[in-house]
Enzyme design. Structure first.
Site, PDB file in Angstrom:
ATOM      1  N   HIS A  97     -37.742   9.182  13.303  1.00 64.07           N
ATOM      2  CA  HIS A  97     -37.426  10.589  13.054  1.00 64.07           C
ATOM      3  C   HIS A  97     -37.103  10.789  11.591  1.00 64.07           C
ATOM      4  O   HIS A  97     -36.534   9.925  10.943  1.00 64.07           O
ATOM      5  CB  HIS A  97     -36.260  11.063  13.930  1.00 64.07           C
ATOM      6  CG  HIS A  97     -35.026  10.227  13.789  1.00 64.07           C
ATOM      7  ND1 HIS A  97     -34.890   9.013  14.430  1.00 64.07           N
ATOM      8  CD2 HIS A  97     -33.897  10.407  13.077  1.00 64.07           C
ATOM      9  CE1 HIS A  97     -33.712   8.487  14.120  1.00 64.07           C
ATOM     10  NE2 HIS A  97     -33.091   9.316  13.294  1.00 64.07           N
ATOM     11  N   HIS A  99     -35.109  13.210   8.916  1.00 67.12           N
ATOM     12  CA  HIS A  99     -34.069  14.238   8.775  1.00 67.12           C
ATOM     13  C   HIS A  99     -34.493  15.247   7.703  1.00 67.12           C
ATOM     14  O   HIS A  99     -34.870  14.842   6.594  1.00 67.12           O
ATOM     15  CB  HIS A  99     -32.751  13.608   8.295  1.00 67.12           C
ATOM     16  CG  HIS A  99     -32.105  12.682   9.273  1.00 67.12           C
ATOM     17  ND1 HIS A  99     -31.060  13.077  10.083  1.00 67.12           N
ATOM     18  CD2 HIS A  99     -32.339  11.383   9.570  1.00 67.12           C
ATOM     19  CE1 HIS A  99     -30.672  12.045  10.824  1.00 67.12           C
ATOM     20  NE2 HIS A  99     -31.435  11.006  10.537  1.00 67.12           N
TER      21      HIS A  99
HETATM   22  P1  5GP Z   1     -30.162   8.259  12.637  1.00 68.34           P
HETATM   23  O1  5GP Z   1     -28.735   7.856  12.388  1.00 68.34           O
HETATM   24  O2  5GP Z   1     -30.824   7.365  13.669  1.00 68.34           O
HETATM   25  O3  5GP Z   1     -30.975   8.389  11.386  1.00 68.34           O
HETATM   26  O4  5GP Z   1     -30.096   9.725  13.206  1.00 68.34           O
HETATM   27  C1  5GP Z   1     -29.916  10.016  14.550  1.00 68.34           C
HETATM   28  C2  5GP Z   1     -29.566  11.475  14.611  1.00 68.34           C
HETATM   29  O5  5GP Z   1     -29.802  11.921  15.927  1.00 68.34           O
HETATM   30  C3  5GP Z   1     -28.103  11.773  14.286  1.00 68.34           C
HETATM   31  O6  5GP Z   1     -28.034  12.636  13.171  1.00 68.34           O
HETATM   32  C4  5GP Z   1     -27.571  12.421  15.556  1.00 68.34           C
HETATM   33  O7  5GP Z   1     -26.715  13.501  15.295  1.00 68.34           O
HETATM   34  C5  5GP Z   1     -28.827  12.868  16.264  1.00 68.34           C
HETATM   35  N1  5GP Z   1     -28.749  12.879  17.709  1.00 68.34           N
HETATM   36  C6  5GP Z   1     -28.306  11.850  18.503  1.00 68.34           C
HETATM   37  N2  5GP Z   1     -28.420  12.191  19.801  1.00 68.34           N
HETATM   38  C7  5GP Z   1     -28.950  13.436  19.826  1.00 68.34           C
HETATM   39  C8  5GP Z   1     -29.308  14.318  20.902  1.00 68.34           C
HETATM   40  O8  5GP Z   1     -29.158  14.022  22.084  1.00 68.34           O
HETATM   41  N3  5GP Z   1     -29.838  15.526  20.546  1.00 68.34           N
HETATM   42  C9  5GP Z   1     -30.027  15.895  19.233  1.00 68.34           C
HETATM   43  N4  5GP Z   1     -30.561  17.103  18.992  1.00 68.34           N
HETATM   44  N5  5GP Z   1     -29.693  15.079  18.206  1.00 68.34           N
HETATM   45  C10 5GP Z   1     -29.165  13.866  18.507  1.00 68.34           C
END
Ligand code: 5GP
Ligand code: ZN
Length: 130
Positions: A97, A99
């Protein structure tokens, strides 16, 4: 099944910013800044490094479309576009993903700091290029 696959399959609700046959963009639950959005491929890849280059390219096309939509409609001044790849880099959800974090001013609730190091650039280059 990973949590983003559950969202893509509609088993967990989400706020959709963009959707086509292969990609989905949703509001990040954390909303680091107003409009913080995640763009992901519908096909599960653990992270960007695991994607074939052509699919990674298509992902970035969608990121461009979604970032422009956010930029136009949220009246932000810019955005940070970033990917955390693997745990060491802060990845918590192991499904690729990107951001998109809209920026309104320099004091937004996000801090990204590039510190300086004096590595031997020729050595670095030789290692990267093999
Ligand atoms: P990472 O730390 O892997 O780069 O980002 C994961 C992101 O996913 C975090 O910013 C977190 O807030 C978001 N996130 C985690 N679980 C969910 C969810 O169930 N729904 C949504 N919309 N975002 C999520
Ligand atoms: Zn997944």
């Amino acid at each position: 099944m990973c949590i983003f696959c559950e969202i893509i399959d509609g088993n967990i609700p989400s706020k959709k910013v963009y959707e086509d046959d292969n990609f989905l963009a949703i509001l990040d639950l954390s909303q680091t800044t107003y409009g913080h959005t995640l763009v992901m491929p519908k096909k599960h890849y653990d992270n960007f490094l695991a994607m074939p280059a052509n699919e990674a390219g298509k992902l970035m096309e969608v990121v461009n479309i979604v970032a422009n939509k956010i930029y136009k409609n949220l009246d932000c001044k810019g955005c940070n576009i970033l990917m955390n790849t693997n745990e060491v880099a802060g990845q918590t959800v192991m499904h690729t993903h990107v951001h998109i974090i809209p920026r309104y001013n320099e004091n937004d609730s996000i801090e990204i700091k590039f510190t300086e190091n004096k590595f031997d650039l020729d050595e670095v280059l030789n290692k990267i290029n093999g």
